[in-house]
Write a protein that holds these residues in place. Structure first.
Motif, PDB file in Angstrom:
ATOM      1  N   MET A 150       6.384  -4.780  -4.677  1.00 50.33           N
ATOM      2  CA  MET A 150       6.327  -3.933  -5.353  1.00 50.33           C
ATOM      3  C   MET A 150       5.895  -3.278  -7.072  1.00 50.33           C
ATOM      4  O   MET A 150       6.410  -4.253  -8.023  1.00 50.33           O
ATOM      5  N   ASP A 164       6.304   4.272  -6.651  1.00 47.86           N
ATOM      6  CA  ASP A 164       6.749   2.815  -6.612  1.00 47.86           C
ATOM      7  C   ASP A 164       5.585   2.420  -4.992  1.00 47.86           C
ATOM      8  O   ASP A 164       6.019   2.554  -4.229  1.00 47.86           O
ATOM      9  N   ARG A 165       4.799   1.535  -5.378  1.00 43.66           N
ATOM     10  CA  ARG A 165       3.991   1.151  -3.997  1.00 43.66           C
ATOM     11  C   ARG A 165       3.730   0.019  -4.000  1.00 43.66           C
ATOM     12  O   ARG A 165       4.167  -0.775  -5.325  1.00 43.66           O
ATOM     13  N   PRO A 166       3.085  -1.106  -3.210  1.00 45.25           N
ATOM     14  CA  PRO A 166       2.281  -2.295  -3.247  1.00 45.25           C
ATOM     15  C   PRO A 166       1.375  -2.486  -3.976  1.00 45.25           C
ATOM     16  O   PRO A 166       0.699  -1.529  -4.625  1.00 45.25           O
ATOM     17  N   SER A 184      -2.339   0.700  -5.222  1.00 48.38           N
ATOM     18  CA  SER A 184      -2.459   0.994  -7.242  1.00 48.38           C
ATOM     19  C   SER A 184      -3.598   2.113  -7.396  1.00 48.38           C
ATOM     20  O   SER A 184      -3.701   2.649  -8.270  1.00 48.38           O
TER      21      SER A 184
END
Length: 85
Positions: free
Chosen positions: A1, A18-20, A24
């Motif tokens: 993450m 907040d992300r993988p 993006s």
């Protein structure tokens, strides 16, 4: 993450998502419900301490025994030139 920073163009607020990393490039909605947002470039993930491109060079102290000999010859060191001994 990974943590990505966005800014809302409508209200001007800045927020984080907040992300993988695979996601993006996905858009993010403002917490206030606005959809006109832009992802900001963050230097946090680049790591390291900030440094200047060139570091100033301090001339050696005349008492340090280092650096070039003074005008007129001689050297540094404990005796001021000519060697000790």
């Amino acid at each position: 993450m990974a943590l990505y920073e966005f800014r809302c163009r409508e209200c001007g607020s800045t927020f984080e998502v907040d992300r993988p990393m695979q996601r993006s490039s996905d858009p993010a909605d403002c917490p206030d419900g606005h959809s006109d947002t832009v992802k900001l470039l963050s230097t946090v993930g680049l790591g390291g301490r900030a440094r200047t491109a060139t570091r100033p060079v301090r001339p050696p102290s005349p008492f340090s025994g280092g650096g070039p000999p003074p005008m007129g010859g001689g050297g540094g060191g404990c005796c001021g030139g000519g060697g000790c001994g």
